[in-house]
Scaffold this motif. Structure first.
Motif, short mmCIF file in Angstrom:
data_model
loop_
_atom_site.label_atom_id
_atom_site.label_comp_id
_atom_site.label_asym_id
_atom_site.label_seq_id
_atom_site.Cartn_x
_atom_site.Cartn_y
_atom_site.Cartn_z
N LYS A 1 -3.29 8.53 -0.34
CA LYS A 1 -2.96 7.57 0.34
C LYS A 1 -3.79 6.15 0.17
O LYS A 1 -4.85 6.35 -0.14
CB LYS A 1 -2.87 7.88 2.06
N ARG A 2 -3.38 5.15 0.67
CA ARG A 2 -3.97 4.02 0.71
C ARG A 2 -4.15 3.40 -0.67
O ARG A 2 -5.50 2.82 -1.05
CB ARG A 2 -5.66 3.94 1.51
N MET B 1 -0.31 1.25 7.15
CA MET B 1 -1.50 1.76 6.54
C MET B 1 -2.13 0.22 6.11
O MET B 1 -3.33 0.13 6.02
CB MET B 1 -1.20 2.62 5.55
N ALA B 2 -1.14 -0.50 5.38
CA ALA B 2 -1.89 -1.86 4.86
C ALA B 2 -2.44 -2.58 5.85
O ALA B 2 -3.27 -3.02 5.85
CB ALA B 2 -0.35 -2.52 4.64
N VAL C 1 0.78 -1.05 0.03
CA VAL C 1 0.00 0.06 -0.15
C VAL C 1 0.78 1.14 0.07
O VAL C 1 1.87 1.45 0.87
CB VAL C 1 -0.98 0.09 1.21
N GLN D 1 -3.88 -1.31 8.53
CA GLN D 1 -5.15 -0.69 8.92
C GLN D 1 -6.35 -1.03 7.88
O GLN D 1 -7.52 -1.05 8.40
CB GLN D 1 -4.78 0.96 8.97
N CYS D 2 -5.74 -0.94 6.64
CA CYS D 2 -6.86 -1.22 5.71
C CYS D 2 -7.35 -2.70 5.72
O CYS D 2 -8.43 -2.95 5.64
CB CYS D 2 -6.10 -1.27 4.23
N TYR E 1 -9.37 0.87 0.49
CA TYR E 1 -8.30 1.48 -0.34
C TYR E 1 -8.77 2.53 -1.33
O TYR E 1 -10.11 2.53 -1.33
CB TYR E 1 -7.49 0.53 -1.20
N THR E 2 -8.29 3.62 -1.70
CA THR E 2 -8.86 4.61 -2.28
C THR E 2 -8.70 4.14 -4.23
O THR E 2 -9.49 4.70 -4.74
CB THR E 2 -8.13 6.07 -2.29
N THR F 1 1.34 5.81 -1.22
CA THR F 1 0.71 6.87 -1.44
C THR F 1 1.25 7.63 -2.82
O THR F 1 2.42 7.17 -3.24
CB THR F 1 1.10 8.05 -0.55
#
Length: 194
Positions: free
Chosen positions: A56-57, A169-170, A45, A172-173, A129-130, A47
């Motif tokens: 991000k994400r 972040m990975a 993941v 958290q996703c 994810y975005t 940015t």
């Protein structure tokens, strides 16, 4: 010799060779794992600068054949339905469900000095994810990715540049996806009572 067995001298020699007009070697060394939490099975993941904004994400998925945009990015870029072109092929989600895209839009992704125009398929489903960037973007950039090393490497102006992953972040996703799935499924006791 595997890439992980290259010595620092081998890397330096390849770097000098690339400056003399020879092709760059894109690969990963054990040193590329420095700064990562090992051992892991985290997704990659990152940015990325998409449509002029740092997003991000973004999941890097070399197993996917299309770039996908999710509602957070779509809304964050103030895109409207009239900004999209038609895209009629259904997609299959991670859960195995058929998803009908809202449409397609072409946006720039900037990595360092490189700018690649990418066709994103816009879907209105939830994922933490975005966006997902896939083989078309990786191939256009001439990039290779490694989830183990948490990096994307690509050639730029005679050098190898890299984009680092964000393991926190990975994770958290992943937790967000699991939490949402758990809250969407009825509990075993509710199923039993039905």
């Amino acid at each position: 010799m595997s890439v992980a067995q290259f010595s620092a001298e081998d890397v330096e020699r390849e770097s000098k060779r690339s400056k003399n007009g020879n092709s760059l070697v894109l690969g990963f060394l054990d040193e590329d794992k420095i700064g990562t939490i090992q051992s892991h099975d985290d997704a990659l993941v990152v940015t990325l600068r998409i449509g002029g904004f740092d997003m991000k994400r973004v999941l890097v998925d070399p197993g996917s054949a299309v770039e996908v945009m999710y509602p957070d990015l779509y809304k964050g870029l103030n895109l409207k339905l009239e900004d999209l072109t038609a895209y009629v092929s259904p997609l299959v989600s991670f859960e195995g469900k058929t998803v009908i895209p809202k449409g397609q839009i072409r946006l720039p992704i900037q990595t360092g000095s490189e700018v690649m125009e990418v066709d994103f398929i816009v879907v209105d489903v939830y994922l933490p994810y975005t966006a997902i960037v896939a083989r078309p973007w990786l191939h256009a950039l001439g990039a290779v990715s490694s989830t183990l090393h948490q990096k994307v490497k690509y050639p730029s102006e005679g050098q190898v540049e890299e984009i680092g992953g964000d393991q926190a972040m990975a994770r958290q996703c992943m937790v967000a996806a699991i939490s949402r799935q758990s809250s969407a499924e009825p509990s075993a006791s509710v199923k039993k009572d039905l």
